[in-house]
Scaffold this active site. Structure first.
Site, short mmCIF file in Angstrom:
data_model
loop_
_atom_site.label_atom_id
_atom_site.label_comp_id
_atom_site.label_asym_id
_atom_site.label_seq_id
_atom_site.Cartn_x
_atom_site.Cartn_y
_atom_site.Cartn_z
N GLY A 228 2.54 -60.90 -22.79
CA GLY A 228 1.82 -61.16 -21.54
C GLY A 228 2.44 -60.40 -20.39
N SER A 229 2.24 -60.91 -19.20
CA SER A 229 2.68 -60.21 -18.00
C SER A 229 4.19 -60.26 -17.85
CB SER A 229 2.02 -60.82 -16.76
OG SER A 229 2.59 -62.08 -16.46
N THR A 230 4.71 -59.26 -17.17
CA THR A 230 6.15 -59.20 -16.93
C THR A 230 6.61 -60.38 -16.08
OG1 THR A 230 6.23 -56.80 -17.15
CG2 THR A 230 7.98 -57.82 -15.87
N GLU A 231 5.83 -60.76 -15.09
CA GLU A 231 6.23 -61.87 -14.22
C GLU A 231 6.33 -63.18 -15.00
OE1 GLU A 231 7.46 -61.64 -11.16
OE2 GLU A 231 7.25 -59.50 -11.62
N GLY A 233 6.89 -63.37 -18.19
CA GLY A 233 8.05 -63.18 -19.06
C GLY A 233 9.35 -63.51 -18.35
N GLU A 250 6.86 -58.88 -25.49
CA GLU A 250 6.12 -57.65 -25.21
C GLU A 250 5.40 -57.86 -23.90
OE1 GLU A 250 2.34 -55.13 -26.88
OE2 GLU A 250 3.74 -55.93 -28.36
#
Length: 481
Positions: A228-231, A233, A250
């Site tokens: 999903g999204s970096t934020e 994560g 990922e």
């Protein structure tokens, strides 16, 4: 319109039992916002805790199961799953928006993951022996309860590439699919779960934040596999730090494609570039999201790629003539639309191309024609953002050093591609690019599903594997005399 909902609609799976949940949300067809495809259960904290309890209890026996038994069960499940691929394609198209061709490929690859991982397990699991004055065995054992949290953009393959190796490695799993695209995953996993003991595979749906908080805070969950999204994560990393869970992530991507002076821009090459940008309407972490073209080929590339975009047929993926489907959901549609509007107002040149398959029903779905953006700078929002839509900025460059600096100027480092007739140049550039994988004259996926390379920087957290991700879900330990 198909009147009946999938048999997993509005349900969750806990300890081998499919439970109807009272509180649900609608799953909507992105190509027809008026069509309700089914319902997704909004699981309570109590149900999530039950799922963790179930997985923890089942792990006691499943972790000690024979690897040949695991492989046999998985192969038998794969054989049955293969028989329902054809009938399941339309469901994935209707809840996700992919074209028929893309959807079928995704489902077939899920079966391939099951068969390939089962075979890989038998070859990989055995102990490795080292003799250096002391006999040392490197042995493997399952880690424990594994939580798999997957997104809406490529829900099937991204779920199966985590759930399947986790189960084969002897773990039990809790699967949390995206709420706006869970139905095909659950239908497939219903078949898979029937071949394994109760509690080995559990499925909960609902609020990502609420379920995620419970998973991150429970010490019995030893691994979290998140896509999903970096934020999000980063949020999971913060919340899981108290239990030191293993993380396999990922995250986002802003993949550069570098087109050099000697690139062969024939029809086949342009088609590969186009697909690298527009696969799944650009809603792919590893899609091309910015192109750098040598100044001597810049105009030619823009012209040829524009001509290729003009032939893209956008419409309901259930129609065979559609080569690109809609954006998956309203929030993403609004984001990409507003991003293009801001880019255009900034003075950039936005060229929108393509064919509306059904103009009269265009506004009934989240349809968007593909766009090429020129006249932008490296620090432009459209270049720095992960657009996640059918949009591509193209920028010129003059030297290798310049373009490598531009390509690496991103918080992300997932994939990249180098387009040149010189393999020597391709390898030289690849060695200097900050990306988990670099493709030469293509921008695609690894055909061998046993290969997996994580992203760098803010694109991921794991390690490379040649064993279908099995080693991401097992601990190695030393046994010595």
């Amino acid at each position: 319109m198909i009147a009946t909902y999938p048999n997993t609609s509005g349900q969750c799976l806990i300890n081998g039992e499919w439970r109807k949940v009272e509180k649900t949300a609608d799953v909507i067809n992105p190509a027809n916002k008026k069509e309700k495809v089914g319902e997704v259960a909004l699981c309570s904290p109590e149900l999530v805790k039950e799922a963790i309890d179930s997985a923890a209890e089942a792990f006691k026996d499943w972790s000690r199961s024979d690897i040949h038994d695991r492989a046999t069960r998985m192969n038998e499940a794969a054989e049955e799953l293969a028989t329902i691929v054809e009938e399941s394609v339309s469901l994935l198209v209707r809840e996700n928006g992919k074209s028929l061709v893309e959807a079928k490929i995704d489902l077939l690859r899920c079966v391939d993951v099951m068969k390939g991982s089962a075979q890989e397990l038998l070859e990989w699991w055995g102990a490795e022996t080292y003799n250096g004055g002391q006999n040392v065995q490197i042995r493997r054992r399952p880690r424990g309860v594994t939580a798999t949290i997957t997104p809406w953009n490529s829900p099937m393959i991204l779920t199966f590439k985590r759930v399947i190796p986790a189960v084969l490695a002897g773990n039990t799993v809790i699967v949390k699919p995206a709420t706006n695209c869970p139905l095909t995953i659950m239908s497939f996993l219903k078949v898979v779960a029937s071949y394994f003991p109760a509690g080995v595979i559990n499925i909960v749906t609902g609020s990502g934040r609420e379920i995620g908080d419970l998973i991150c805070s429970d010490s019995r969950v030893r691994t979290i596999a998140f896509v999903g999204s970096t934020e999000t994560g980063k949020d999971i990393m913060r919340k899981s730090s108290g239990t030191l869970q293993k993380l396999y992530m990922e995250l986002g991507g802003n993949d550069p494609a570098i087109v050099f002076e000697d690139a062969n821009l024939d029809k086949a090459t342009i088609e590969r570039l186009k697909m690298g940008v527009l696969r799944a309407a650009g809603q792919v972490c590893s899609a091309i999201k910015r192109i750098y073209a040598h100044e001597s080929r810049y105009d030619e590339l823009v012209e040829k790629l524009t001509q290729a975009f003009e032939k893209v047929v956008v419409g309901n993926g259930i129609q065979p003539d559609a080569t690109m489907g809609p954006i998956n959901n309203e929030a993403q549609f609004n984001y990409v639309t507003e991003l293009l509007e801001r880019t255009s107002k900034s003075g950039a040149n936005v060229v929108t191309a393509g064919i509306q398959l059904d103009p009269e029903t265009w506004d009934q779905g989240y349809f968007m024609l593909p766009s090429i953006v020129t006249g932008v700078q490296q620090d432009s929002e459209i270049v720095q953002a992960e657009q996640f839509g059918p949009v591509i900025p193209i920028l010129p460059f003059s030297t290798i050093d310049e373009v490598i600096e531009l390509a690496n100027d991103s918080q992300f480092g997932l994939r990249a591609s180098v387009w040149t007739e010189s393999e020597e140049i391709a390898i030289e550039v690849a060695d200097r690019l900050e990306a988990g994988a670099v493709f030469h004259n293509n921008h695609t996926i690894f055909k061998d599903l046993n290969l997996d390379f994580p992203g760098l920087k803010e694109s991921g957290l794991s390690r490379e594997t040649r064993h279908g991700s099995l080693e991401l879900f097992a601990d190695s330990y030393g046994f010595a005399d």
